[in-house]
Motif scaffolding. Sequence first.
Motif, PDB file in Angstrom:
ATOM      1  N   THR A 182       4.345  12.308 -13.005  1.00 46.26           N
ATOM      2  CA  THR A 182       4.325  13.076 -14.244  1.00 46.26           C
ATOM      3  C   THR A 182       5.731  13.090 -14.835  1.00 46.26           C
ATOM      4  N   ARG A 201       2.150  21.961 -14.278  1.00 44.83           N
ATOM      5  CA  ARG A 201       1.647  20.612 -14.009  1.00 44.83           C
ATOM      6  C   ARG A 201       0.171  20.682 -13.635  1.00 44.83           C
ATOM      7  N   SER A 202      -0.611  19.798 -14.193  1.00 41.41           N
ATOM      8  CA  SER A 202      -2.033  19.733 -13.836  1.00 41.41           C
ATOM      9  C   SER A 202      -2.533  18.296 -13.750  1.00 41.41           C
ATOM     10  N   ASN A 203      -1.986  17.411 -14.581  1.00 42.21           N
ATOM     11  CA  ASN A 203      -2.478  16.031 -14.595  1.00 42.21           C
ATOM     12  C   ASN A 203      -2.411  15.366 -13.229  1.00 42.21           C
ATOM     13  N   ASP A 204      -1.259  15.531 -12.556  1.00 39.94           N
ATOM     14  CA  ASP A 204      -1.096  14.817 -11.286  1.00 39.94           C
ATOM     15  C   ASP A 204      -2.062  15.325 -10.227  1.00 39.94           C
ATOM     16  N   ILE A 207      -5.552  13.980 -11.109  1.00 43.97           N
ATOM     17  CA  ILE A 207      -5.636  12.558 -10.794  1.00 43.97           C
ATOM     18  C   ILE A 207      -5.715  12.351  -9.287  1.00 43.97           C
ATOM     19  N   THR A 248       1.943   9.622 -16.191  1.00 43.18           N
ATOM     20  CA  THR A 248       1.339  10.365 -17.292  1.00 43.18           C
ATOM     21  C   THR A 248       2.450  10.938 -18.161  1.00 43.18           C
ATOM     22  N   ASN A 300      -1.536  14.176 -22.553  1.00 37.07           N
ATOM     23  CA  ASN A 300      -2.556  15.201 -22.756  1.00 37.07           C
ATOM     24  C   ASN A 300      -3.627  15.093 -21.681  1.00 37.07           C
ATOM     25  N   PRO A 301      -4.033  16.214 -21.077  1.00 37.05           N
ATOM     26  CA  PRO A 301      -4.905  16.158 -19.895  1.00 37.05           C
ATOM     27  C   PRO A 301      -6.217  15.420 -20.106  1.00 37.05           C
ATOM     28  N   ALA A 304      -5.482  11.668 -20.323  1.00 36.12           N
ATOM     29  CA  ALA A 304      -5.113  11.094 -19.030  1.00 36.12           C
ATOM     30  C   ALA A 304      -6.330  10.970 -18.120  1.00 36.12           C
ATOM     31  N   PHE A 305      -7.152  12.020 -18.081  1.00 41.12           N
ATOM     32  CA  PHE A 305      -8.312  12.034 -17.199  1.00 41.12           C
ATOM     33  C   PHE A 305      -9.336  10.989 -17.637  1.00 41.12           C
ATOM     34  N   CYS A 371      -8.066  20.783 -21.213  1.00 42.40           N
ATOM     35  CA  CYS A 371      -8.685  20.434 -19.937  1.00 42.40           C
ATOM     36  C   CYS A 371      -9.762  21.441 -19.540  1.00 42.40           C
TER      37      CYS A 371
END
Length: 402
Positions: A182, A201-204, A207, A248, A300-301, A304-305, A371
Amino acid sequence: MISPAEAERLVLGSIRPIGREDCGIGRAQGRVLAGEVSADRDLPPFDRVMMDGYALRASSLVAGIRDFKVEAVQAAGMRAAKLGPGKDACVEVMTGAVLPMGADCVVPCEHARREGPGVRLQAAPGEFKPGNAIHLRGTDLRAGDLAVPAGIRLTGREIAVAASCGCATVSVSRLPEIAVVTTGDELVQVGSPVAPHQIRRSNDFAIQASLASSGYPNAELFHLHDMLHEIEHMLWHIIAEYDFVLVTGGVSKGKFDYLPAELDRQGVRKVFQGVAQRPGKPFWFGLSSRQTPVFALPGNPVSAFTCLHRYVLPALEKASGLSPLPHPVAALASPVPADPEFTRFIPVRLSVGPGAERIAAPVLVNTSGDCAGLVGTDGFVELPAGRAGFSAGHVAPLWMWV
C-alpha cells in the motif's frame, strides 16, 4: 486506454508457470495438482462387500433354499474365505470384506434370522440377484487409468483418490510469494491513532484475505509513504524477492504518484496503463527484468478489489497451472444503463431463478471508495461499453468475490 478484454489478454499472455514441488498428501488440501495421478491397481482392488450380511450363491436362492449353514465369519481386512460345495453354504460377512470365493451375492442381515449354527433367509424368489451388495473389482478404476488429472485444486475428494492410489506425496504447483504494497501518507495502521485527515489501511488486508481464500496464503504486507527515496529503496527489494507484486495507490497522474516513473527506473516494463473500465480505470500492469508480474491497482477500495478479482486472481490461477473452467454468468434482475465509453463492473446480490439460473440484482455503490457498499454483495457483473442499456434478463459474465 485499452478494453478489459485486451487487458486480460495482455496479463495472461505474460504469465509464466510458477514451478512445482512435492507435497505430502496430508498437506495437499487446496494445492493445485501439477502431475496427474494414475491408479496403481484396480479400484476397488477386490470384489468388496457393501453391507453386513451373508455371502452365498444366488442360484441357491433361485432353487428355493432358505436355510443356510454359516461356514465362517469374515470381517474387513481378512483374507477371503472359500464357500463350501454345498448349495446351502454361506459365509457371514461384514461391510468392506473381500467377497468369499465362490459367492456371487450378499443378502443383508436385515433379511436373515440367525438360528444356532445356521441362518434362515427371508427373501422372495429372485429378490437378490448375482452382484447384490457387491462393489465389483475394477469398476471404479482399472490399474493405469487416469485417476486425478493435473490442473485441479485438490479437495478432500481428489485427496481420497490419490491416497487410494498410494500417493504419499503429490506434485503440486509451488505457492507463489506475493508482496502486497500500500502507498500513501494518508494511510495509518489499523490499531494506530487516526487523525481527522487520515484513514485506516484496508486494501492490503482485503487483498491478503482474498488471496488466502483463493489458495494463495503466502502474501506479505508492506506500506510505503509518499516519499521518493522510501519508494525507491523498498520497491527494489520487493521486486527482487517476490513472485508477484501487487501495489495499491499511487498509479494515477497526481503530483505524488511516483510509482509509474519509479517502476520504469527500476526496469519494470510497462505493458499497459489505463483500462476503459469503471471502477479501476488507472489499473497498471508491467513485468520486471526477471519477468515478475507487477500489478499496480488503483487506491480506491472498490477499484482495487475489483481489479484483483478481474485480473490478478486469474493470473495466479494460470501461473499455478489451474485448468480453466467455463466462466459463470448471471441474468440481470433489473435494467442497468450502459456507459458509452467504459465497461462497467456492477456489484450484485445473487439469487436463484425458477430454472436454477443465477439472478443478479444490481447494488448501487456510493463511489469507488465505498468498501462498505460491497458488504452483502456476492460479486460483480461485467457490462460492456457502447450500448443503450441492459434490460432485465440480460446475461452477463459474473465474477464472484472471494
